[in-house]
Scaffold this motif. Structure first.
Motif, mmCIF file in Angstrom:
data_model
loop_
_atom_site.group_PDB
_atom_site.id
_atom_site.type_symbol
_atom_site.label_atom_id
_atom_site.label_comp_id
_atom_site.label_asym_id
_atom_site.label_seq_id
_atom_site.Cartn_x
_atom_site.Cartn_y
_atom_site.Cartn_z
ATOM 1 N N LEU A 16 0.428 -1.052 0.578
ATOM 2 C CA LEU A 16 -0.440 -0.571 0.317
ATOM 3 C C LEU A 16 0.970 1.444 -0.420
ATOM 4 O O LEU A 16 0.284 2.202 -0.867
ATOM 5 C CB LEU A 16 -0.657 0.287 0.810
ATOM 6 C CG LEU A 16 -2.035 1.537 1.847
ATOM 7 C CD1 LEU A 16 -2.496 1.240 0.616
ATOM 8 C CD2 LEU A 16 -3.081 1.359 2.588
ATOM 9 N N ALA A 17 1.716 1.406 1.053
ATOM 10 C CA ALA A 17 2.479 2.202 0.826
ATOM 11 C C ALA A 17 3.599 2.607 -0.349
ATOM 12 O O ALA A 17 3.476 3.851 -0.813
ATOM 13 C CB ALA A 17 3.700 2.435 1.989
ATOM 14 N N LEU A 49 -8.010 0.941 0.355
ATOM 15 C CA LEU A 49 -7.687 1.601 1.210
ATOM 16 C C LEU A 49 -6.779 2.400 -0.324
ATOM 17 O O LEU A 49 -6.437 3.489 0.742
ATOM 18 C CB LEU A 49 -6.492 0.828 2.434
ATOM 19 C CG LEU A 49 -6.981 -0.244 3.063
ATOM 20 C CD1 LEU A 49 -5.789 -1.608 3.600
ATOM 21 C CD2 LEU A 49 -7.676 0.681 4.172
ATOM 22 N N ALA A 50 -6.343 2.423 -0.128
ATOM 23 C CA ALA A 50 -5.581 3.338 -1.917
ATOM 24 C C ALA A 50 -6.443 4.106 -2.080
ATOM 25 O O ALA A 50 -5.615 5.366 -2.387
ATOM 26 C CB ALA A 50 -4.476 2.618 -2.543
ATOM 27 N N ARG A 51 -7.419 3.727 -2.299
ATOM 28 C CA ARG A 51 -8.316 4.338 -2.688
ATOM 29 C C ARG A 51 -8.920 5.360 -1.509
ATOM 30 O O ARG A 51 -9.216 7.022 -2.067
ATOM 31 C CB ARG A 51 -9.682 3.772 -3.384
ATOM 32 C CG ARG A 51 -9.689 3.018 -4.643
ATOM 33 C CD ARG A 51 -10.805 3.000 -5.753
ATOM 34 N NE ARG A 51 -10.492 1.950 -7.240
ATOM 35 C CZ ARG A 51 -10.764 1.253 -7.269
ATOM 36 N NH1 ARG A 51 -10.955 0.606 -6.411
ATOM 37 N NH2 ARG A 51 -10.723 0.069 -8.294
ATOM 38 N N GLU A 52 -9.251 5.125 -0.934
ATOM 39 C CA GLU A 52 -9.619 5.899 0.170
ATOM 40 C C GLU A 52 -8.501 7.429 0.922
ATOM 41 O O GLU A 52 -8.620 8.055 0.627
ATOM 42 C CB GLU A 52 -9.385 5.754 1.570
ATOM 43 C CG GLU A 52 -11.086 4.350 1.546
ATOM 44 C CD GLU A 52 -12.327 5.678 1.928
ATOM 45 O OE1 GLU A 52 -12.319 6.410 1.797
ATOM 46 O OE2 GLU A 52 -12.995 4.373 1.254
ATOM 47 N N MET A 53 -7.237 6.504 0.451
ATOM 48 C CA MET A 53 -5.743 7.521 1.184
ATOM 49 C C MET A 53 -5.895 8.878 0.060
ATOM 50 O O MET A 53 -5.719 9.669 0.283
ATOM 51 C CB MET A 53 -4.404 6.472 1.498
ATOM 52 C CG MET A 53 -5.096 5.697 2.288
ATOM 53 S SD MET A 53 -2.885 4.519 2.834
ATOM 54 C CE MET A 53 -1.721 6.043 2.691
ATOM 55 N N LEU A 54 -5.840 8.193 -1.218
ATOM 56 C CA LEU A 54 -5.309 8.985 -2.437
ATOM 57 C C LEU A 54 -6.966 10.494 -2.619
ATOM 58 O O LEU A 54 -6.420 12.008 -2.735
ATOM 59 C CB LEU A 54 -5.462 8.128 -3.500
ATOM 60 C CG LEU A 54 -4.462 7.263 -4.082
ATOM 61 C CD1 LEU A 54 -4.253 6.165 -4.941
ATOM 62 C CD2 LEU A 54 -3.163 7.937 -4.176
#
Length: 424
Positions: free
Chosen positions: A96-97, A276-281
């Motif tokens: 993810l990071a 989770l990547a979509r949420e972070m972006l």
């Protein structure tokens, strides 16, 4: 001037602590003026009688104020972090990071080590030859600028009150208090200086929170804390009844993460990583970014190699492999209907992948490889799990732990990995 006994009595009797009382007791505990036995009594009173939103926000602010708060404004990019409440096979931080960093977003990931049945991100990454977890604040900020993602241990100056209280809660039966869990997690994340935070709150047998309603309460409390302190937050409630992916163990999970970064890997690991990547972006101002495409076209893998190399890791080195292995086989034909995540996590720990005390060493190659997971068909005698260890004497304890952990039946319901979204 306050008295520790008066503060304890106030909460013991169901009262509401004032901001001044909370500021004083956290500061005095950090300085050693309030003794461990007094803070233990106060923690138990909070567990039994709870705390309201204002008290939790004040408690969190006081723990942040016990140390330094990093300033990441010079990084030159939006910053967004992810925190998981922990589970079995939860290697999501690894792919993810770099995936989020591939889109020009800085990911400041302060992580921890495993304890008991849950694995630690730092232990996993330390199976990569040369990689180092301990960075100075200057190095931490520099790595956020280039390559854009950093996974490391929290410095001693971030929320030191929490470090003392966390150890105390572990030995006094007060770990389960939602106000104390929420303030512990969020004090460190807010002190880290990130602009935004996505929370992955696990629910189920392999998670800290076994009950979905309790997990939701925790997630809602943490999202409110973030918002109150100027950190934009969202949370996902995700299933941890079944282990995540196909591996539980340090180098085993790194290998699986590399498969995801190469565009493959287990479907559940990919699904959660992308979600989770979509949420972070989105929190970083890039709602139209396509993280699945960055896994497929190699951008995420390039970011991984840069992230690992920047912390001394040899991205081309072979990962450690445990010298001994043994298989657990199915006793009947059918479909894997249940695989208890907690049992798999404890088995991995007994094989050497985890620790009972923070000072214990871990084996990089030990762990459990899941050959058949929930929903898959199996024949009698076919391997279900492969156990890996450096010490053959650990096989017996691991097998005992796994007795009754896997059910084989006629069918099973489809797993709902992402159970709810909170915030935003």
């Amino acid at each position: 001037m306050f008295s520790a006994v008066d503060v304890i009595r106030a909460k013991r009797d169901g009262g509401e602590l004032t901001t001044a009382q909370i500021d004083w007791v956290i500061d005095a505990y950090t300085k050693g003026v309030v003794a461990d036995e007094q803070m233990s009594a106060l923690a138990m009173a909070i567990l039994l009688n709870g705390a309201n939103d204002r008290e939790i926000a004040d408690w969190t602010a006081a723990m942040i104020a016990s140390g330094e708060r990093l300033d990441l404004s010079g990084v030159g990019k939006p910053t967004v972090d992810k925190h998981s409440t922990g589970g079995v096979g939860d290697k999501i931080t690894l792919p993810l990071a770099p995936l989020v960093a591939a889109f020009g977003v800085a990911v400041p990931q302060l992580s921890g080590r495993g304890l008991g049945h849950t694995g630690g991100t730092l232990d996993k990454l330390e199976s990569i030859p040369g990689w180092r977890a301990n960075l100075s604040n200057a190095e931490f900020i520099a790595r956020l600028s280039d390559p854009g993602a950093v996974v490391c241990a929290a410095g001693d100056d971030l929320a030191p009150a929490d470090r003392r209280l966390y150890a105390l809660r572990d030995v006094t039966g007060t770990v389960e208090s939602i106000p104390l869990i929420a303030s512990s997690i969020m004090s460190k994340k807010i002190a880290e200086g990130t602009d935004a935070l996505v929370l992955d709150v696990k629910v189920g047998s392999g998670a800290f929170m076994k009950d979905a309603e309790q997990a939701r309460r925790l997630a809602e409390t943490m999202v409110r804390l973030g918002d109150a302190h100027g950190v934009r937050c969202t949370a996902l409630l995700t299933d941890m009844d079944t282990p995540l992916g196909r591996t539980a163990g340090n180098a085993l999970e790194v290998t699986e993460s590399l498969e995801v970064l190469a565009g493959g890997g287990p479907a559940d690991v990919v699904e959660l990583t992308v979600a989770l990547a979509r949420e972070m972006l989105a929190l970083a101002g890039k709602p139209d970014a396509d993280p699945a495409a960055a896994l497929a076209d190699g951008r995420a893998m390039d970011a991984w190699r840069a992230m690992i190399s920047a912390q001394g890791g040899d991205v081309d080195a072979k990962l450690p492999v445990a010298p001994e292995s043994e298989e657990v086989r199915a006793e009947s034909d059918g479909v894997v209907a249940r695989m208890d995540a907690y049992a798999v996590g404890v088995a991995a720990w007994r094989l050497g992948a985890g620790r009972a005390r923070k000072s214990d060493p871990v084996s990089a190659g030990a762990g459990v490889e899941i050959l058949k997971t929930v929903g898959e068909t199996v024949s009698a005698g076919e391997p279900l799990l492969r156990l890996h260890t450096e010490d053959v004497s650990t096989f017996a304890a691991a097998r005992t732990t796994l007795d009754g952990a896997i059910d084989i039946g006629g069918s099973t319901a489809k797993r709902q990995l992402i159970m709810a979204r909170i915030g935003g």
